[in-house]
Motif scaffolding. Structure first.
Motif, short mmCIF file in Angstrom:
data_model
loop_
_atom_site.label_atom_id
_atom_site.label_comp_id
_atom_site.label_asym_id
_atom_site.label_seq_id
_atom_site.Cartn_x
_atom_site.Cartn_y
_atom_site.Cartn_z
N ARG A 69 17.50 75.70 -27.54
CA ARG A 69 16.76 74.65 -28.14
C ARG A 69 16.12 73.50 -28.13
NH1 ARG A 69 18.56 69.83 -31.35
NH2 ARG A 69 20.00 69.36 -29.90
N VAL A 70 16.73 72.89 -26.32
CA VAL A 70 15.39 71.22 -26.20
C VAL A 70 14.97 72.21 -25.70
CG1 VAL A 70 16.05 69.85 -24.21
CG2 VAL A 70 17.72 70.54 -25.26
N TYR A 78 10.53 63.52 -16.35
CA TYR A 78 11.82 63.34 -16.84
C TYR A 78 13.30 63.33 -16.61
CZ TYR A 78 15.37 63.06 -20.11
OH TYR A 78 17.22 63.25 -20.60
N GLU A 79 14.08 62.91 -16.13
CA GLU A 79 15.22 62.88 -15.39
C GLU A 79 15.97 62.66 -15.89
OE1 GLU A 79 12.39 61.02 -11.98
OE2 GLU A 79 14.22 62.46 -10.83
N ALA A 101 20.09 54.15 -15.84
CA ALA A 101 18.97 53.65 -16.01
C ALA A 101 17.80 54.45 -17.00
CB ALA A 101 18.18 55.07 -14.59
N THR A 102 16.76 53.48 -17.39
CA THR A 102 16.03 54.05 -18.39
C THR A 102 15.07 55.69 -18.23
OG1 THR A 102 15.59 51.89 -19.23
CG2 THR A 102 14.35 53.74 -20.56
N PRO A 103 14.98 56.39 -19.31
CA PRO A 103 13.86 57.32 -18.82
C PRO A 103 13.04 57.04 -18.77
CG PRO A 103 14.68 57.56 -21.16
CD PRO A 103 15.76 56.10 -20.59
N ASP A 126 15.44 62.32 -23.90
CA ASP A 126 16.81 61.19 -23.66
C ASP A 126 17.48 61.66 -24.66
OD1 ASP A 126 17.76 60.24 -21.51
OD2 ASP A 126 18.07 58.91 -23.05
N GLN A 127 17.16 61.14 -26.07
CA GLN A 127 17.71 61.41 -27.14
C GLN A 127 18.43 62.47 -27.61
OE1 GLN A 127 16.04 59.35 -30.56
NE2 GLN A 127 18.11 59.20 -31.65
#
Length: 450
Positions: A441-442, A69-70, A31-33, A41-42
């Motif tokens: 960090r994320v 975001y998922e 699935a595309t974010p 996502d990247q």
């Protein structure tokens, strides 16, 4: 062309048409974010650390309820101590503003009492003297009645953790938090023991007794004998004791300095069951969530059970009631088996944890809710991470078992948005500290860019 050859081709074509969706489903791309989260996502997918294990993430705007975001948010993960949020939610719906300390019945010359699961009586961190003073000052003879209760350990708990502070036994009438505290000074053969009742049961470990885990104290598995290992430094340790009704009566009599007689719980038609109230519930919620106290979480479910039926303490009944009445709006039903998250039988999806966080935020004033949680750079399990000298920007509940580390809670972005999030990591082989730093960090990037 013969009839049979034509028929075989028609049947083959029909079979291919039916099979086509199956092949297409197998080859479907991930699935595309959602728009605006491609960079996130990247960031997650290209992480050298995160791509080695199972990762699930869900971010939702609290104000709008819209997902931001998922990633694998509909997959089930081992939640560890993030399950304490479900126990909190049960307490909010089943307990009043103060804890039920004990149930009792007054008869002409006697007081019959029994436990509600309240863990605070002489607890080392949130002690309450309310029940103690009540029992000390009653003029009647005291009779203690054991009630049916969950077994000492929850389903799926690790049996050989019986010696460690984070896994005390559950029980209907806990005292001293079901643990013994040891205070040692360098050079002294034996530590100071609290409660002193266990001093005579504490001895220096025999030379041949193994200490492969480098413990300060080791309890015999099936009895209350404590072996102390030599150490050149000062130390403090906390070790669970093996609970039983006879031991409870001994400890109560030693503390109250008056007889306490065991009795069966047979209620008469004219009996009026009363409840003694104890500490405010917030004192337990705050301690349980900030430092992730397993014992308090387990006892919280038992207290909820006592509110459903005063003569039986069944956490399973609480779980069934919560799922039937208060958790029906969750996107995926949790597999919920204990109060603390010690069990690996618990299973939850990231989006279900976020849905629970949204429910909590809708039902509890935000300052009160955030005060219960660990806060980045300030308190609890997040004290040393997510720091900002201007104040906390992340409040959450951690969940850690061997090879699993999760975090869920609320994150305030620099643009002012409040996000509910769940970030779950299962089956990692990297050090937990390494995974924790990568999560920081994320999430720091989420704070900066959303």
């Amino acid at each position: 062309m013969s009839f049979f050859r034509l028929l075989s081709r028609v049947l083959l074509g029909l079979w291919c048409l039916n099979a086509a969706p199956v092949f297409a489903q197998k080859k479907a791309p991930p699935a595309t974010p959602k728009v605006g989260a491609l960079w996130l996502d990247q960031l997650i997918r290209e992480s050298v650390i995160l791509r080695q294990h199972s990762v699930g993430v869900c971010l939702t705007d609290v104000a709008s309820g819209e997902p931001v975001y998922e990633l694998n948010s509909d997959k089930y993960f081992t939640p560890a101590s993030t399950m304490k949020l479900f126990s909190l939610y049960a307490g909010l719906h089943m307990l009043p503003d103060s804890l039920p300390s004990l149930h009792y019945v007054v008869r002409p010359d006697s007081l019959l009492f029994w436990g509600t699961g309240d863990p605070t009586m002489l607890h080392g961190d949130i002690p309450s003297g309310r029940a103690l003073a009540f029992l000390q000052n009653r003029p009647e003879k005291l009779f203690y009645a054991p009630v049916p209760c969950a077994v000492a350990y929850g389903p799926g708990w690790t049996w050989d953790d019986y010696n460690y502070y984070f896994q005390p036994e559950r029980g209907p009438f806990p005292i001293y938090g079901h643990t013994v505290r040891f205070y040692a000074k360098a050079g002294q053969p034996l530590p100071r023991v609290y409660p002193s009742f266990f001093r005579s049961l504490t001895e220096a470990a025999p030379i041949q007794y193994p200490n492969t885990a480098e413990d300060h104290v080791r309890r015999m598995e099936l009895e209350n004998r404590f072996f102390v290992f030599p150490s050149p430094k000062n130390w403090i340790d906390e070790t669970p004791f093996r609970s039983s009704t006879p031991l409870l009566l001994q400890l109560l009599q030693d503390t109250l300095r008056r007889p306490v007689v065991p009795a069966a719980l047979h209620l008469r038609a004219q009996d009026s069951v009363r409840t003694l109230r104890g500490l405010p519930v917030d004192s337990l919620y705050r301690r349980m969530l900030r430092v992730s106290d397993n014992f308090l979480a387990e006892q919280l479910l038992l207290m909820c059970a006592s509110s459903l039926s005063p003569d039986s303490l069944s956490p399973n009944r609480v779980i069934r009631s919560m799922q039937a009445n208060y958790l029906r709006n969750l996107p995926d039903a949790p597999h919920w088996v204990d109060g603390s998250g010690l069990s690996r039988l618990n299973l939850v999806t990231p989006r279900t944890l976020v849905a629970l966080l949204l429910n909590l935020h809708a039902e509890v004033p935000e300052p009160r809710l955030l005060d219960w949680l660990a806060a980045g750079g300030r308190q609890g399990t997040l004290k040393r991470v997510y720091r900002d000298p201007r104040g906390p920007w992340l409040w959450g509940k951690t969940g850690t078992l061997t090879n699993n580390h999760n975090l869920c809670g609320y994150l305030r972005t620099k643009s002012g948005r409040l996000l509910a999030f769940s970030f779950m990591n299962n089956n990692h082989v990297a050090e937990t500290s390494t995974v924790r730093k990568e999560m920081e960090r994320v999430l720091t990037q989420v704070r900066e860019r959303m």
